[in-house]
Write an enzyme that holds these catalytic residues in place. Structure first.
Site, PDB file in Angstrom:
ATOM      1  N   ASP A   1       1.341  -4.456   4.397  1.00  0.00           N
ATOM      2  CA  ASP A   1       1.434  -4.948   2.951  1.00  0.00           C
ATOM      3  C   ASP A   1       0.955  -6.318   2.723  1.00  0.00           C
ATOM      4  O   ASP A   1       0.504  -6.499   1.488  1.00  0.00           O
ATOM      5  CB  ASP A   1       3.080  -4.753   2.794  1.00  0.00           C
ATOM      6  CG  ASP A   1       3.527  -3.772   2.192  1.00  0.00           C
ATOM      7  OD1 ASP A   1       2.771  -2.787   1.714  1.00  0.00           O
ATOM      8  OD2 ASP A   1       4.565  -3.278   2.530  1.00  0.00           O
TER       9      ASP A   1
ATOM     10  N   HIS B   1       4.294  -2.019   9.325  1.00  0.00           N
ATOM     11  CA  HIS B   1       4.134  -1.663   7.916  1.00  0.00           C
ATOM     12  C   HIS B   1       3.852  -3.107   7.275  1.00  0.00           C
ATOM     13  O   HIS B   1       3.149  -3.065   6.258  1.00  0.00           O
ATOM     14  CB  HIS B   1       5.608  -1.283   7.474  1.00  0.00           C
ATOM     15  CG  HIS B   1       5.473  -0.932   5.966  1.00  0.00           C
ATOM     16  ND1 HIS B   1       5.062   0.212   5.462  1.00  0.00           N
ATOM     17  CD2 HIS B   1       5.899  -1.809   4.888  1.00  0.00           C
ATOM     18  CE1 HIS B   1       5.193   0.321   4.297  1.00  0.00           C
ATOM     19  NE2 HIS B   1       5.673  -0.933   3.759  1.00  0.00           N
TER      20      HIS B   1
ATOM     21  N   TRP C   1       0.869  -1.284  -0.032  1.00  0.00           N
ATOM     22  CA  TRP C   1      -0.025  -0.023   0.134  1.00  0.00           C
ATOM     23  C   TRP C   1       0.903   1.340   0.138  1.00  0.00           C
ATOM     24  O   TRP C   1       1.999   1.335   0.323  1.00  0.00           O
ATOM     25  CB  TRP C   1      -1.049   0.068   1.190  1.00  0.00           C
ATOM     26  CG  TRP C   1      -1.827  -1.302   1.290  1.00  0.00           C
ATOM     27  CD1 TRP C   1      -1.550  -2.227   2.430  1.00  0.00           C
ATOM     28  CD2 TRP C   1      -3.047  -1.540   0.624  1.00  0.00           C
ATOM     29  NE1 TRP C   1      -2.614  -3.143   2.295  1.00  0.00           N
ATOM     30  CE2 TRP C   1      -3.429  -2.735   1.216  1.00  0.00           C
ATOM     31  CE3 TRP C   1      -3.568  -1.373  -0.618  1.00  0.00           C
ATOM     32  CZ2 TRP C   1      -4.418  -3.626   0.544  1.00  0.00           C
ATOM     33  CZ3 TRP C   1      -4.588  -1.794  -1.107  1.00  0.00           C
ATOM     34  CH2 TRP C   1      -4.955  -3.096  -0.515  1.00  0.00           C
TER      35      TRP C   1
ATOM     36  N   HIS D   1      -1.079   2.698   4.455  1.00  0.00           N
ATOM     37  CA  HIS D   1      -0.609   2.108   5.522  1.00  0.00           C
ATOM     38  C   HIS D   1      -0.921   2.991   6.813  1.00  0.00           C
ATOM     39  O   HIS D   1      -1.253   2.500   7.888  1.00  0.00           O
ATOM     40  CB  HIS D   1       0.959   2.116   5.541  1.00  0.00           C
ATOM     41  CG  HIS D   1       1.542   0.964   4.718  1.00  0.00           C
ATOM     42  ND1 HIS D   1       1.505  -0.203   5.119  1.00  0.00           N
ATOM     43  CD2 HIS D   1       2.013   0.829   3.370  1.00  0.00           C
ATOM     44  CE1 HIS D   1       2.112  -0.912   4.232  1.00  0.00           C
ATOM     45  NE2 HIS D   1       2.435  -0.059   3.008  1.00  0.00           N
TER      46      HIS D   1
ATOM     47  N   HIS E   1       8.828  -6.711   1.678  1.00  0.00           N
ATOM     48  CA  HIS E   1       7.430  -5.995   1.481  1.00  0.00           C
ATOM     49  C   HIS E   1       6.588  -7.035   0.821  1.00  0.00           C
ATOM     50  O   HIS E   1       5.411  -6.592   0.725  1.00  0.00           O
ATOM     51  CB  HIS E   1       7.722  -4.823   0.847  1.00  0.00           C
ATOM     52  CG  HIS E   1       8.286  -3.699   1.532  1.00  0.00           C
ATOM     53  ND1 HIS E   1       7.676  -2.598   2.141  1.00  0.00           N
ATOM     54  CD2 HIS E   1       9.879  -3.554   1.894  1.00  0.00           C
ATOM     55  CE1 HIS E   1       8.630  -1.524   2.516  1.00  0.00           C
ATOM     56  NE2 HIS E   1      10.069  -2.288   2.618  1.00  0.00           N
TER      57      HIS E   1
ATOM     58  N   HIS F   1      -0.223  -2.242 -10.283  1.00  0.00           N
ATOM     59  CA  HIS F   1       0.513  -2.275  -8.783  1.00  0.00           C
ATOM     60  C   HIS F   1       0.051  -0.994  -8.156  1.00  0.00           C
ATOM     61  O   HIS F   1      -0.098  -0.993  -6.891  1.00  0.00           O
ATOM     62  CB  HIS F   1       1.917  -2.795  -8.741  1.00  0.00           C
ATOM     63  CG  HIS F   1       2.334  -3.099  -7.316  1.00  0.00           C
ATOM     64  ND1 HIS F   1       2.505  -4.262  -6.635  1.00  0.00           N
ATOM     65  CD2 HIS F   1       2.635  -2.125  -6.359  1.00  0.00           C
ATOM     66  CE1 HIS F   1       2.750  -4.165  -5.395  1.00  0.00           C
ATOM     67  NE2 HIS F   1       2.796  -2.860  -5.091  1.00  0.00           N
TER      68      HIS F   1
ATOM     69  N   ASP G   1       8.991   1.822   3.711  1.00  0.00           N
ATOM     70  CA  ASP G   1       9.278   2.605   2.494  1.00  0.00           C
ATOM     71  C   ASP G   1      10.243   3.362   2.198  1.00  0.00           C
ATOM     72  O   ASP G   1      10.960   3.490   1.163  1.00  0.00           O
ATOM     73  CB  ASP G   1       7.670   3.169   1.847  1.00  0.00           C
ATOM     74  CG  ASP G   1       6.965   1.795   1.729  1.00  0.00           C
ATOM     75  OD1 ASP G   1       7.293   0.576   1.339  1.00  0.00           O
ATOM     76  OD2 ASP G   1       5.662   1.989   1.830  1.00  0.00           O
TER      77      ASP G   1
ATOM     78  N   HIS H   1       1.006  -7.890  -3.428  1.00  0.00           N
ATOM     79  CA  HIS H   1       2.182  -8.014  -2.580  1.00  0.00           C
ATOM     80  C   HIS H   1       2.371  -9.652  -2.256  1.00  0.00           C
ATOM     81  O   HIS H   1       3.256  -9.914  -1.701  1.00  0.00           O
ATOM     82  CB  HIS H   1       2.170  -7.287  -1.257  1.00  0.00           C
ATOM     83  CG  HIS H   1       2.568  -5.830  -1.514  1.00  0.00           C
ATOM     84  ND1 HIS H   1       3.556  -5.354  -0.982  1.00  0.00           N
ATOM     85  CD2 HIS H   1       2.086  -5.037  -2.309  1.00  0.00           C
ATOM     86  CE1 HIS H   1       3.926  -3.927  -1.379  1.00  0.00           C
ATOM     87  NE2 HIS H   1       2.897  -3.806  -2.330  1.00  0.00           N
TER      88      HIS H   1
ATOM     89  N   ASP I   1      -2.025   0.126  -4.924  1.00  0.00           N
ATOM     90  CA  ASP I   1      -1.138   0.653  -3.687  1.00  0.00           C
ATOM     91  C   ASP I   1      -1.900   2.068  -3.290  1.00  0.00           C
ATOM     92  O   ASP I   1      -1.944   2.363  -2.228  1.00  0.00           O
ATOM     93  CB  ASP I   1       0.361   0.790  -3.996  1.00  0.00           C
ATOM     94  CG  ASP I   1       0.913  -0.349  -3.715  1.00  0.00           C
ATOM     95  OD1 ASP I   1       0.580  -1.524  -3.165  1.00  0.00           O
ATOM     96  OD2 ASP I   1       2.261  -0.205  -3.859  1.00  0.00           O
TER      97      ASP I   1
ATOM     98  N   ARG J   1      13.756   1.486   2.585  1.00  0.00           N
ATOM     99  CA  ARG J   1      14.315   0.630   1.587  1.00  0.00           C
ATOM    100  C   ARG J   1      14.610   1.332   0.426  1.00  0.00           C
ATOM    101  O   ARG J   1      15.331   0.961  -0.249  1.00  0.00           O
ATOM    102  CB  ARG J   1      13.061  -0.302   1.148  1.00  0.00           C
ATOM    103  CG  ARG J   1      12.194   0.194   0.172  1.00  0.00           C
ATOM    104  CD  ARG J   1      10.923  -0.832   0.078  1.00  0.00           C
ATOM    105  NE  ARG J   1       9.708   0.037  -0.630  1.00  0.00           N
ATOM    106  CZ  ARG J   1       9.417  -0.032  -1.949  1.00  0.00           C
ATOM    107  NH1 ARG J   1      10.323  -0.771  -2.997  1.00  0.00           N
ATOM    108  NH2 ARG J   1       8.670   0.880  -2.535  1.00  0.00           N
TER     109      ARG J   1
HETATM  110  N1  DCM Z   1       6.511  -5.174  -5.189  1.00  0.00           N
HETATM  111  C1  DCM Z   1       6.039  -6.319  -5.291  1.00  0.00           C
HETATM  112  N2  DCM Z   1       6.559  -7.408  -5.618  1.00  0.00           N
HETATM  113  C2  DCM Z   1       7.468  -7.569  -6.352  1.00  0.00           C
HETATM  114  C3  DCM Z   1       8.352  -6.090  -6.503  1.00  0.00           C
HETATM  115  C4  DCM Z   1       7.849  -4.980  -5.970  1.00  0.00           C
HETATM  116  O1  DCM Z   1       4.895  -6.600  -4.542  1.00  0.00           O
HETATM  117  N3  DCM Z   1       7.996  -8.608  -7.033  1.00  0.00           N
HETATM  118  C5  DCM Z   1       5.947  -3.820  -4.602  1.00  0.00           C
HETATM  119  C6  DCM Z   1       7.022  -3.311  -3.402  1.00  0.00           C
HETATM  120  C7  DCM Z   1       6.216  -1.909  -4.011  1.00  0.00           C
HETATM  121  C8  DCM Z   1       5.996  -1.892  -5.189  1.00  0.00           C
HETATM  122  O2  DCM Z   1       6.034  -2.987  -5.696  1.00  0.00           O
HETATM  123  O3  DCM Z   1       5.028  -1.674  -3.144  1.00  0.00           O
HETATM  124  C9  DCM Z   1       7.076  -0.869  -6.121  1.00  0.00           C
HETATM  125  O4  DCM Z   1       8.098  -1.835  -6.004  1.00  0.00           O
HETATM  126  P1  DCM Z   1       9.734  -1.372  -6.650  1.00  0.00           P
HETATM  127  O5  DCM Z   1       9.588   0.229  -6.409  1.00  0.00           O
HETATM  128  O6  DCM Z   1      10.725  -2.015  -6.065  1.00  0.00           O
HETATM  129  O7  DCM Z   1       9.426  -1.388  -8.283  1.00  0.00           O
HETATM  130 ZN    ZN Z   2       3.108  -1.893  -3.292  1.00  0.00          ZN
HETATM  131 ZN    ZN Z   3       5.800  -1.623   1.701  1.00  0.00          ZN
END
Ligand code: DCM
Ligand code: ZN
Ligand code: ZN
Ligand code: DCM
Ligand code: DCM
Length: 269
Positions: free
Chosen positions: A120, A116, A1, A6, A60, A149, A45, A126, A153, A48
């Site tokens: 998620d 968090h 999210w 969140h 996450h 996504h 967030d 996720h 989110d 990371r």
């Molecule tokens: N994310 C996910 N699954 C993945 C990769 C990323 O759920 N395999 C999520 C983490 C963040 C969003 O997607 O909420 C964007 O990730 P990123 O910034 O790493 O692309």
């Molecule tokens: Zn996300």
């Molecule tokens: Zn997160």
């Protein structure tokens, strides 16, 4: 999210914490304000995205190697990678936040992560490997070319609520709390926490992931991702189809988080 989701999970959780758990959490976080969980709900967030916190990015989500929309499933041994996932992270930080030997800084970090990640794990994407949780599924929402996504989110929740401030989150939480107490969710809320066991965290969090992952097949992309990419705009038809599930998952995350923290405080602290 995103930040709105969140913070809303956090405000819902705050409503259901016992007075003793709330005091403990305020002490751990060194924040006696009325937004003690909401204030830290998106810290993970920010962290990371720093060099020092890059290791935490895989925590996450869990990349379920299933086959939506035909077949949805989560298998911890198959899907939680060597660098960890949201299920193993919830196990780690559940143990750490109740471990009295940690420094104050490490205990606070553990609680920030836990708040968090329990949020998620209720976001269906996720709990899905397909196109990196649909980050690679190109769609159009409200005239913006973005990805599925980020719409789940952030942009669909913000369309519903009209902003992403803490005040917006508090207002959304108030609505969801009334649905939990005496509305749409009154009869199902018990099922959200049934069997949750801080002594068997991997089993419990894998069940949470499985619950959300099933929604990828039934709600997020019931006709496959290509059908969504082909839509002229996900608003209003798709948005109308899924926004109730987004609200359900945010409410569920907050209610579960409260029960989880109450139980950690009662049994481990
Ligand atoms: N994310 C996910 N699954 C993945 C990769 C990323 O759920 N395999 C999520 C983490 C963040 C969003 O997607 O909420 C964007 O990730 P990123 O910034 O790493 O692309
Ligand atoms: Zn996300
Ligand atoms: Zn997160
Ligand atoms: N850490 C963690 N999970 C663990 C052990 C450590 O997230 N099981 C994190 C907490 C600190 C960093 O690693 O950010 C260093 O931990 P320590 O205080 O144990 O040196
Ligand atoms: N954005 C998006 N999808 C939406 C709304 C916004 O991808 N449905 C993107 C466009 C900008 C950023 O988010 O990069 C901020 O948008 P805004 O200025 O509308 O808040």
């Amino acid at each position: 999210w995103g930040a709105l989701g969140h913070a809303t999970v956090a405000y819902v959780a705050q409503n259901y914490l016992s007075a003793a758990t709330a005091s403990w959490a305020q002490g751990v976080l060194a924040d006696t304000s009325t937004s003690y969980l909401a204030n830290i709900a998106s810290w993970a967030d920010t962290f990371r995205s720093t060099t020092a916190g890059a290791w935490s990015a895989p925590l996450h989500f869990i990349d379920a190697e299933d086959n939506p929309p035909t077949s949805c499933s989560v298998n911890y041994a198959r899907d939680c990678g060597a660098t960890g996932c949201v299920v193993s992270a919830i196990a780690n930080y559940t143990q750490r936040v109740g471990d009295g030997r940690l420094s104050a800084a490490d205990a606070a970090e553990a609680l920030r992560f836990l708040v968090h990640f329990v949020g998620d794990i209720t976001q269906p994407l996720h709990d899905e490997a397909f196109e990196a949780g649909a980050n690679g599924v190109a769609v159009t929402f409200m005239g913006f070319s973005d990805n599925l996504h980020s719409d789940w989110d952030t942009f669909m929740p913000e369309e519903l609520i009209g902003g992403s401030s803490l005040a917006d989150a508090q207002s959304w939480a108030t609505t969801l709390i009334s649905e939990i107490d005496s509305g749409t969710y009154e009869s199902t809320k018990a099922s959200w926490i049934a069997g949750d066991d801080v002594g068997n965290v991997i089993t419990t969090a894998t069940r949470w992931a499985t619950d959300a992952n099933a929604l990828v097949c039934s709600v997020v992309m019931p006709n496959g991702a290509a059908a969504l990419t082909a839509e002229t705009d996900l608003f209003p038809t798709y948005y109308d189809d899924v926004i109730g599930t987004i609200e359900l998952q945010i409410a569920k995350g907050g209610y579960r988080l409260a029960n989880w923290l109450n139980t950690i405080f009662e049994t481990e602290v």
